[in-house]
Scaffold this active site. Structure first.
Site, PDB file in Angstrom:
ATOM      1  N   GLU A 215      56.358  54.904  18.678  1.00  0.00           N
ATOM      2  CA  GLU A 215      56.124  53.512  19.057  1.00  0.00           C
ATOM      3  C   GLU A 215      54.738  52.985  18.664  1.00  0.00           C
ATOM      4  O   GLU A 215      53.942  52.549  19.507  1.00  0.00           O
ATOM      5  CB  GLU A 215      56.352  53.318  20.561  1.00  0.00           C
ATOM      6  CG  GLU A 215      57.786  53.634  20.985  1.00  0.00           C
ATOM      7  CD  GLU A 215      58.073  53.279  22.430  1.00  0.00           C
ATOM      8  OE1 GLU A 215      57.111  53.137  23.219  1.00  0.00           O
ATOM      9  OE2 GLU A 215      59.261  53.150  22.787  1.00  0.00           O
ATOM     10  N   GLU A 335      65.883  55.571  20.333  1.00  0.00           N
ATOM     11  CA  GLU A 335      65.787  55.563  21.795  1.00  0.00           C
ATOM     12  C   GLU A 335      66.580  54.378  22.319  1.00  0.00           C
ATOM     13  O   GLU A 335      66.477  53.276  21.783  1.00  0.00           O
ATOM     14  CB  GLU A 335      64.342  55.398  22.289  1.00  0.00           C
ATOM     15  CG  GLU A 335      63.443  56.602  22.173  1.00  0.00           C
ATOM     16  CD  GLU A 335      62.107  56.378  22.897  1.00  0.00           C
ATOM     17  OE1 GLU A 335      62.077  55.604  23.880  1.00  0.00           O
ATOM     18  OE2 GLU A 335      61.107  56.970  22.465  1.00  0.00           O
TER      19      GLU A 335
END
Length: 433
Positions: A215, A335
């Site tokens: 991320e 995810e």
């Protein structure tokens, strides 16, 4: 005592050989079949699809970030094998997990260039166990967040050694000293020889791919230039050492300030101001596939469940369209999860949320589009409350989720014909519609 006859010893030997022949004829094919199924080949990319041995591969998998941490200690090591075995029984093919732990408890990298062999052997164990269970690993290399060290730990190291340019954790992306730290880590990791298998990580097909960073955000440079330069440099460096494995960035999937989708697809305006851009970052020449996350209940604070489901479909289809038309690369949703802390949460919502996501991927796969699969966040086993969050699931404790996972595995394997190739899939999928 009678004298031995001349052909006495021959009879037992013939009997033994006959017995061996019977065992081979009865079970030999099974044994060799299991051995063959246990041998993994490298995953490659052909346009917008993952391929293995010439056949398309669509991913149904999960996240268990805690593998290496639990493999360090004797009392918790068994959890790695237990989770991999459970995933394999659901037909899951890829697990995403951390291949980093910088500067904290059970750190892999104690300080720049100093590694704990005990922890490295724990990562060796994770990879060896994955190979045993026929599951591939997507290994993430550093965290944008502070958990397990992340960018902040690298910046602190440089600051402590008196070479840091800035105390901002975004200096991870532009400080020359920190870039050297990270490249050294990459070199040591990629060339590591597994103490259990004898295979260097860069030569091990058990590793599905490398993920550059979990991320990434660089909010000190909203233009995205700083993060893009770092991605280009680090991915070229990785490929110079390891050109066998696929490589992805690890993005959440937000569109940057120059993207026409920044207002029409992003959850809210803030998402275009994080210094990242899905298309630009994923288009880097050494990136093999794009990565996207799906967390509408963290990205919105005023939407009901039905609105979130509509967003999920729009979000996924937009990125699959980018994979097809702009990037011409696979898009893996690495995810996704639905929080159980939502004020209107009901367990049945997770079933609908998962099914919605699985259906988008299934339809994409049927049409040979770029939607390459999904990885649930996150799976655990019993007794791991300290590692749980508002998304975590012990899959066998929630029968509906387990059934959904198996159904998706079977649907995707049927598209490619893989359900006919191994005994596990034949048995698992034979009675499912």
């Amino acid at each position: 005592m009678a004298a031995p006859t001349g052909n006495g010893p021959v009879i037992p030997i013939l009997g033994f050989l006959t017995c061996v022949a019977f065992i081979y004829l009865s079970f030999g094919d099974l044994w060799f079949g299991l051995k063959t199924e246990g041998e993994l080949a490298f995953v490659k990319r052909n346009g917008t699809q993952f391929v293995v041995d010439g056949k398309a591969l669509y991913v149904n998998g999960w996240n268990s970030y805690w593998f290496m941490d639990h493999a360090v200690n004797d009392h918790s090591r068994h959890r790695v094998g237990a989770m991999l075995e459970a995933g394999a029984k659901m037909g899951l093919t890829v697990c995403r997990t951390w291949a980093f732990n910088d500067g904290g408890y059970n750190a892999l990298q104690i300080s720049p260039g100093r590694f704990d062999e005990r922890v490295f052997k724990a990562l060796d164990h994770v990879i060896a166990e994955a190979k045993t269970h026929g599951v591939r690993l997507l290994l993430s290399l550093v965290n944008n967040l502070q958990a397990y060290g992340g960018k902040t730990q690298y910046v602190n190291w440089a600051w402590q050694e008196g070479v840091g340019l800035s105390s901002s954790n975004d200096s991870f992306f532009f400080d020359p000293s920190i870039r050297r730290y990270f490249k050294n880590y990459l070199t040591v990791l990629l060339t590591r020889k597994n103490s259990l298998t004898g295979i260097e990580y860069r030569n091990d097909p058990t590793i599905f791919a490398w993920e550059l960073i979990n991320e990434p955000r660089c909010m000190s440079d909203v233009s995205g230039d700083t993060l893009q330069d770092w991605i280009n440099e680090m991915t070229a460096f990785i490929k110079s050492i390891d050109n066998k494995h696929l490589l992805t960035v690890g993005l959440e999937g937000f569109y940057g300030p120059n993207s026409p989708k920044k207002l029409t697809v992003n959850p809210e305006r803030w998402a275009s101001e994080l210094g990242s851009d899905f298309v630009r970052n994923s288009d880097s020449p050494n990136i093999d596939f794009a990565s996207v996350h799906i967390y509408p209940d963290h990205w919105f604070h005023d939407q009901g469940f039905e609105e979130k489901l509509k967003f999920v479909v729009k979000w996924m289809l937009s990125h699959i369209e980018d994979g097809d038309k702009e990037l011409k690369k696979p898009v893996l949703f690495t995810e996704f999860g639905l929080s159980n802390l939502n004020k209107d949460y009901d367990p049945s919502q997770r079933d609908r949320f998962y099914r919605t996501i699985f259906d988008v991927i299934y339809k994409s796969a049927k049409r040979k589009r770029s939607g390459a699969g999904t990885l649930v966040w996150q799976f655990l086993i019993e007794g791991m409350e300290g590692f749980n969050d508002d998304f975590g699931i012990v899959p066998w404790e929630q029968d509906s989720i387990q059934r959904l996972m198996i159904e998706q595995s079977c649907r995707l394997s049927r598209i490619t014909g893989r359900h006919l190739l191994d005994k596990k899939s034949i048995e698992m999928c034979s009675h499912r519609p």
